[in-house]
Design an enzyme around this catalytic site. Structure first.
Site, PDB file in Angstrom:
ATOM      1  N   LYS A   1      -3.260  -4.420  -2.526  1.00 58.14           N
ATOM      2  CA  LYS A   1      -2.503  -3.658  -3.889  1.00 58.14           C
ATOM      3  C   LYS A   1      -1.047  -3.946  -4.312  1.00 58.14           C
ATOM      4  O   LYS A   1      -0.341  -3.628  -4.564  1.00 58.14           O
ATOM      5  CB  LYS A   1      -2.841  -2.317  -3.492  1.00 58.14           C
TER       6      LYS A   1
ATOM      7  N   ARG B   1      -8.139  12.857   3.194  1.00 55.17           N
ATOM      8  CA  ARG B   1      -7.893  11.939   2.284  1.00 55.17           C
ATOM      9  C   ARG B   1      -9.403  12.321   1.416  1.00 55.17           C
ATOM     10  O   ARG B   1     -10.047  12.972   1.466  1.00 55.17           O
ATOM     11  CB  ARG B   1      -7.219  10.919   1.610  1.00 55.17           C
TER      12      ARG B   1
HETATM   13  C1  LIG Z   1      -4.090   0.914   1.159  1.00 53.24           C
HETATM   14  C2  LIG Z   1      -5.401   1.286   1.520  1.00 53.24           C
HETATM   15  C3  LIG Z   1      -5.654  -0.130   2.704  1.00 53.24           C
HETATM   16  C4  LIG Z   1      -5.411  -0.738   3.371  1.00 53.24           C
HETATM   17  O1  LIG Z   1      -4.412   0.235   4.183  1.00 53.24           O
HETATM   18  P1  LIG Z   1      -2.962  -0.308   5.029  1.00 53.24           P
HETATM   19  O2  LIG Z   1      -2.032   0.137   5.737  1.00 53.24           O
HETATM   20  O3  LIG Z   1      -1.804  -0.999   4.150  1.00 53.24           O
HETATM   21  O4  LIG Z   1      -3.054  -1.608   5.843  1.00 53.24           O
HETATM   22  C5  LIG Z   1      -7.071   0.491   2.973  1.00 53.24           C
HETATM   23  N1  LIG Z   1      -7.573   1.285   3.191  1.00 53.24           N
HETATM   24  C6  LIG Z   1      -7.800   1.477   2.154  1.00 53.24           C
HETATM   25  C7  LIG Z   1      -8.925   2.781   1.603  1.00 53.24           C
HETATM   26  C8  LIG Z   1      -6.820   2.478   0.815  1.00 53.24           C
HETATM   27  O5  LIG Z   1      -6.549   2.552   0.019  1.00 53.24           O
END
Ligand SMILES: *Cc1c(COP(=O)(O)O)cnc(C)c1O
Length: 402
Positions: free
Chosen positions: A36, A131
């Site tokens: 992302k 969350r």
């Molecule tokens: C953004 C996200 C991740 C990745 O997180 P990082 O801290 O960049 O490794 C993994 N799982 C979910 C659900 C996320 O929203």
């Protein structure tokens, strides 16, 4: 070369991916590369897949669709629970989605049935960061619902910590996830393929515990991209923390007083609590540089300036700088972005991307990684191929879906 631009060292990203895939495989853990923050940039995603990540995860359906359009054929995981209004497209393009709502799960099943597909479901469990996620006492019922819908495949369970309240993965919450997996398997006589412990914030736990229990999957973005674990922003030993550099161009350099004059009110970016921008100590006349890079391009608070340069302000289109050494109009300066700044720079239509096939120098453990991170402005002239135009490939503004 045009600015602002994000310089992306693919060699360093490749090194990070190969290192993490190998390291985690020793503990029986596979990785979804979470794209992302780089909007699913195909150049990066391909490197991750070649390095051995098992799937690509992204939070945005639009990005998943763009990856499919770019010819990425790997399994694609939608890591945000689908919008009800998008279930049809989710089933068409994502292999699996993270889920916590029965109504969405039923809608996915109906869409999959209509399309003659089988869609994977990863049930997210709330373990305290507040969350997304199903509260543990409700998990069994939602798993039962999913198992009863033949167009869906219950791929496993997962959790996400660290993103909302910075709650760390630890022996207790990870043991709880393992226990929930065991309980579901025993209750329904099934075997779950994925027990997805979390994101980059889980790496510290993994290293300390050495015993992942049932956890066999992590979804990693920041660790792969920036070589850092998010909870303490510490550099992960052996990884590059400097694969990205945001380059801007100076458009004004003048010696000006440190303090403004005239009656002060709010600025466009003042928040409600601050009546007006705080005044800095009067340091007399100082050289100020204006960089053509602003809030419309990046989160300025997430930029680390080059040595001898400090950021004293930012507005939509300008970064206001002071420097200890002489600056010149037309000169380019490189900044190290953190995760939020990277995400914003990638999302801005004004920021070009330039992928560099740099040589992946092996970082010498944590100390080396930290030292490199503290010298972000040093353009790597000579120490890798950042400035070799023959090896550089300029990627056009964004890639089609913005
Ligand atoms: C953004 C996200 C991740 C990745 O997180 P990082 O801290 O960049 O490794 C993994 N799982 C979910 C659900 C996320 O929203």
């Amino acid at each position: 070369m045009s600015a602002p631009r994000l310089e992306i060292d693919l060699g360093r990203l490749q090194h990070n991916a190969i290192t993490l895939v190998k390291r985690l495989a020793r503990q029986g853990i596979s990785i979804s590369g979470v794209s992302k923050a780089v909007l699913g940039l195909p150049e990066i995603v391909r490197i991750w897949l070649a390095a051995g990540v098992s799937s690509i995860g992204d939070s945005r359906l639009e990005t998943i669709e763009a990856m499919v359009g770019a010819g990425i054929t790997a399994p694609l995981l939608l890591i945000r629970t689908p919008m009800l209004s998008q279930v049809e497209r989710v089933v068409t393009h994502a292999t699996t989605s993270c889920n916590s709502e029965p109504v969405v799960i039923r809608a996915l099943a109906a869409a999959a049935l209509r399309q003659g597909r089988r869609h994977g479901v990863l049930l997210m469990v709330e373990l305290g960061d507040l969350r997304e996620g199903i509260l543990p006492p409700d998990l069994e019922a939602i798993a039962e619902l999913t198992l009863g819908l033949p167009s869906l495949q219950l791929m496993g369970i997962g959790s996400n910590l660290g993103c909302q309240h910075g709650v760390a993965a630890d022996a207790d919450n990870m043991a709880e996830l393992s226990a929930l997996a065991n309980a579901l398997e025993a209750r329904f006589g099934i075997s779950l393929e994925l027990i997805s412990g979390g994101n980059s914030a889980n790496l510290a736990w993994l290293e300390q515990s050495g015993a992942p229990g049932r956890i066999n999957h992590l979804r990693l973005g920041e660790a792969l991209l920036l070589g850092r674990e998010p909870l303490g922003r510490t550099a992960i030993p052996g990884l590059h923390t400097d694969a990205f550099k945001l380059v801007g161009e100076l458009i004004e350099v003048k010696t000006k007083p440190t303090r403004p004059w005239g009656r002060q009110g709010l600025t466009s970016f003042s928040n409600e609590n601050s009546r007006q921008p705080p005044l800095r100590a009067d340091r007399g006349l100082r050289q100020r540089g204006l960089l053509a890079l602003g809030i419309q391009d990046v989160d300025p608070a997430g930029l680390e300036p080059p040595p001898g340069v400090s950021i004293v302000g930012a507005s939509s289109d300008h970064l206001v700088l002071e420097a200890d050494h002489p600056l010149t109009v037309g000169e380019e300066l490189g900044f190290s972005p953190n995760y939020g700044a990277l995400l914003r720079a990638m999302t801005s239509p004004f920021v070009q991307r330039r992928c560099i096939d740099g040589e992946a120098k092996t970082p010498r453990g944590a100390a080396a990684a930290t030292a490199q991170a503290s010298r972000p402005g040093r353009t790597a002239r000579g120490d890798h191929k950042l400035n070799d135009p023959k090896r550089a490939e300029v990627i056009r503004i964004n890639h089609g879906f913005i």
